[in-house]
Write a protein that holds these residues in place. Structure first.
Motif, PDB file in Angstrom:
ATOM      1  N   ILE A  31       0.933  -1.106   0.074  1.00 31.43           N
ATOM      2  CA  ILE A  31       0.006   0.034   0.032  1.00 31.43           C
ATOM      3  C   ILE A  31       0.955   1.344  -0.038  1.00 31.43           C
ATOM      4  CG2 ILE A  31      -1.737   1.501   1.217  1.00 31.43           C
ATOM      5  CD1 ILE A  31      -2.575  -1.404   2.616  1.00 31.43           C
ATOM      6  N   LYS A  32       0.515   2.314  -0.922  1.00 33.39           N
ATOM      7  CA  LYS A  32       1.170   3.460  -0.671  1.00 33.39           C
ATOM      8  C   LYS A  32       1.010   4.362   0.377  1.00 33.39           C
ATOM      9  CE  LYS A  32       2.631   7.401  -3.574  1.00 33.39           C
ATOM     10  NZ  LYS A  32       2.230   8.386  -4.966  1.00 33.39           N
ATOM     11  N   MET A  33       2.100   4.520   1.332  1.00 30.86           N
ATOM     12  CA  MET A  33       1.887   4.946   2.626  1.00 30.86           C
ATOM     13  C   MET A  33       2.854   6.378   2.717  1.00 30.86           C
ATOM     14  SD  MET A  33       1.676   1.890   5.255  1.00 30.86           S
ATOM     15  CE  MET A  33       0.402   0.748   5.117  1.00 30.86           C
ATOM     16  N   MET A  34       3.617   6.701   1.463  1.00 26.31           N
ATOM     17  CA  MET A  34       4.490   7.812   1.532  1.00 26.31           C
ATOM     18  C   MET A  34       4.254   8.527   0.420  1.00 26.31           C
ATOM     19  SD  MET A  34       8.237   6.381   2.931  1.00 26.31           S
ATOM     20  CE  MET A  34       8.997   7.684   2.130  1.00 26.31           C
ATOM     21  N   MET A  86      11.143  14.680   3.216  1.00 24.27           N
ATOM     22  CA  MET A  86      11.548  13.425   3.272  1.00 24.27           C
ATOM     23  C   MET A  86      10.557  12.327   3.156  1.00 24.27           C
ATOM     24  SD  MET A  86      14.363  13.591   6.288  1.00 24.27           S
ATOM     25  CE  MET A  86      14.881  11.789   6.095  1.00 24.27           C
ATOM     26  N   LEU A  87       9.156  12.727   3.552  1.00 18.05           N
ATOM     27  CA  LEU A  87       7.945  11.884   3.506  1.00 18.05           C
ATOM     28  C   LEU A  87       7.075  12.006   2.425  1.00 18.05           C
ATOM     29  CD1 LEU A  87       6.961  11.437   7.391  1.00 18.05           C
ATOM     30  CD2 LEU A  87       8.453   9.941   6.092  1.00 18.05           C
ATOM     31  N   GLY A  88       7.066  13.393   2.091  1.00 18.16           N
ATOM     32  CA  GLY A  88       6.296  13.831   1.007  1.00 18.16           C
ATOM     33  C   GLY A  88       6.874  13.789  -0.431  1.00 18.16           C
ATOM     34  N   GLY A  89       8.395  13.846  -0.296  1.00 11.71           N
ATOM     35  CA  GLY A  89       9.005  13.463  -1.575  1.00 11.71           C
ATOM     36  C   GLY A  89       8.981  14.712  -2.677  1.00 11.71           C
ATOM     37  N   PRO A  90       9.450  14.529  -3.796  1.00 12.23           N
ATOM     38  CA  PRO A  90       9.346  15.762  -4.903  1.00 12.23           C
ATOM     39  C   PRO A  90       8.033  15.781  -5.415  1.00 12.23           C
ATOM     40  CG  PRO A  90      10.290  13.620  -5.928  1.00 12.23           C
ATOM     41  CD  PRO A  90      10.233  13.353  -4.389  1.00 12.23           C
ATOM     42  N   THR A  91       7.210  14.871  -5.198  1.00 12.36           N
ATOM     43  CA  THR A  91       5.821  15.053  -5.785  1.00 12.36           C
ATOM     44  C   THR A  91       4.827  15.642  -4.930  1.00 12.36           C
ATOM     45  OG1 THR A  91       5.275  12.825  -4.914  1.00 12.36           O
ATOM     46  CG2 THR A  91       6.268  12.897  -7.346  1.00 12.36           C
ATOM     47  N   TYR A  92       4.763  15.328  -3.816  1.00 16.77           N
ATOM     48  CA  TYR A  92       3.848  15.849  -2.691  1.00 16.77           C
ATOM     49  C   TYR A  92       4.344  17.052  -2.322  1.00 16.77           C
ATOM     50  CZ  TYR A  92      -0.192  15.785   0.279  1.00 16.77           C
ATOM     51  OH  TYR A  92      -1.637  15.951   0.898  1.00 16.77           O
ATOM     52  N   VAL A  95       4.107  20.906  -0.292  1.00 21.68           N
ATOM     53  CA  VAL A  95       3.431  21.991   0.742  1.00 21.68           C
ATOM     54  C   VAL A  95       4.159  23.425   0.391  1.00 21.68           C
ATOM     55  CG1 VAL A  95       2.420  20.048   2.173  1.00 21.68           C
ATOM     56  CG2 VAL A  95       4.596  21.190   2.614  1.00 21.68           C
ATOM     57  N   MET A  96       3.588  24.449   1.213  1.00 22.25           N
ATOM     58  CA  MET A  96       4.174  25.844   0.950  1.00 22.25           C
ATOM     59  C   MET A  96       5.624  25.798   1.192  1.00 22.25           C
ATOM     60  SD  MET A  96       0.840  27.854   1.854  1.00 22.25           S
ATOM     61  CE  MET A  96       1.544  29.696   1.303  1.00 22.25           C
ATOM     62  N   ALA A  97       5.962  25.088   2.335  1.00 20.06           N
ATOM     63  CA  ALA A  97       7.328  25.210   2.769  1.00 20.06           C
ATOM     64  C   ALA A  97       8.449  24.810   1.799  1.00 20.06           C
ATOM     65  CB  ALA A  97       7.509  24.288   4.212  1.00 20.06           C
ATOM     66  N   THR A  98       7.892  23.456   1.207  1.00 17.93           N
ATOM     67  CA  THR A  98       8.983  22.893   0.298  1.00 17.93           C
ATOM     68  C   THR A  98       9.079  23.765  -1.033  1.00 17.93           C
ATOM     69  OG1 THR A  98       7.088  21.498  -0.428  1.00 17.93           O
ATOM     70  CG2 THR A  98       8.672  20.592   1.262  1.00 17.93           C
ATOM     71  N   MET A  99       7.782  24.342  -1.331  1.00 19.83           N
ATOM     72  CA  MET A  99       7.787  25.080  -2.587  1.00 19.83           C
ATOM     73  C   MET A  99       8.755  26.312  -2.363  1.00 19.83           C
ATOM     74  SD  MET A  99       3.814  24.880  -3.734  1.00 19.83           S
ATOM     75  CE  MET A  99       4.177  25.813  -5.078  1.00 19.83           C
ATOM     76  N   VAL A 100       8.619  26.965  -1.195  1.00 14.42           N
ATOM     77  CA  VAL A 100       9.494  27.919  -0.869  1.00 14.42           C
ATOM     78  C   VAL A 100      11.017  27.657  -0.968  1.00 14.42           C
ATOM     79  CG1 VAL A 100      10.201  29.769   0.922  1.00 14.42           C
ATOM     80  CG2 VAL A 100       7.985  29.373   0.615  1.00 14.42           C
ATOM     81  N   TYR A 101      11.208  26.642  -0.596  1.00 15.63           N
ATOM     82  CA  TYR A 101      12.581  26.150  -0.596  1.00 15.63           C
ATOM     83  C   TYR A 101      13.231  25.907  -1.965  1.00 15.63           C
ATOM     84  CZ  TYR A 101      16.799  23.254   0.157  1.00 15.63           C
ATOM     85  OH  TYR A 101      18.000  22.625   0.198  1.00 15.63           O
TER      86      TYR A 101
END
Length: 209
Positions: free
Chosen positions: A78-81, A161-167, A169-175
């Motif tokens: 099951i995809k959990m990440m 780390m848990l969302g990866g490059p596909t999922y 959020v705003m903080a990762t997009m700012v980075y």
């Protein structure tokens, strides 16, 4: 997506943290000390280490999926990440201690004679909880919820780390805007939006309090 993650993690931490905080607040001194240390202990570990631990558990060939396949409960992993579920689990574990530490003092501050008076008036345990205990700990609930929500929507390491490059959020997009694509105007706009959102939530919560 950022708001859904923030409210979701806050709700999970509140549902899991309130019973734990209630038990700690009403336990004896020795048990209270041991339980408090167990709550604080995960905070002593590095955030990256804890995130890697959840990767080992939730990956397609991780411990959880392998156990479910071996037990015959599922046929394929099951995809959990790299989705909301993985972030909810990992970030709820990381921020649960903050919620508990905010709730314990609020529960301890409830006068025992108030609860005793409710029992004297033939109130059930459930009625005492909903009519006395919960309203008198509202400030602790709001304070803990604000803290967890703000930390969640501004977190970077665990979503990366848990969302990866596909999922994202705003903080990762700012980075990404600042350091990968070098799109500073977009990153600045996103950072300003995140800051405004945080201040708005804090302001509304203060009005509620």
């Amino acid at each position: 997506r950022t708001l859904a993650l923030g409210f979701g993690v806050t709700a999970v931490c509140l549902v899991l943290g309130y019973p734990l905080a209630y038990y700690i607040a009403n336990a004896g001194p020795r048990i209270r000390l041991v339980m408090t240390m167990l709550v604080i202990f995960p905070m002593l570990l590095n955030l990256v280490v804890r995130s890697f631990g959840w990767i080992a558990l939730l990956a397609n060939r991780g411990l959880v999926n392998n156990m479910l396949v071996d037990l015959g409960l599922i046929e394929k992993p099951i995809k959990m990440m790299f989705n909301l579920f993985g972030l909810l689990v990992g970030m709820s574990h990381i921020f649960l201690p903050f919620m508990v530490l905010m709730l314990v003092p609020a529960i301890q501050a409830i006068p025992k004679d108030v609860q005793a008076a409710a029992y004297t008036l033939a109130a059930s345990r459930a009625r005492v909880f909903w009519s006395v205990t919960l309203p008198m700990t509202a400030s602790g609930i709001l304070a803990g919820s604000i803290l967890v929500f703000v930390l969640t929507i501004s977190a970077l390491v665990t979503p990366r780390m848990l969302g990866g490059p596909t999922y994202k959020v705003m903080a990762t997009m700012v980075y990404d805007d600042f350091l990968l694509t070098l799109d500073w105007p977009s990153g600045a706009a996103m950072a300003f939006s995140l800051t405004a959102l945080t201040l708005l939530v804090i302001g509304l919560s203060s009005r509620v309090i």
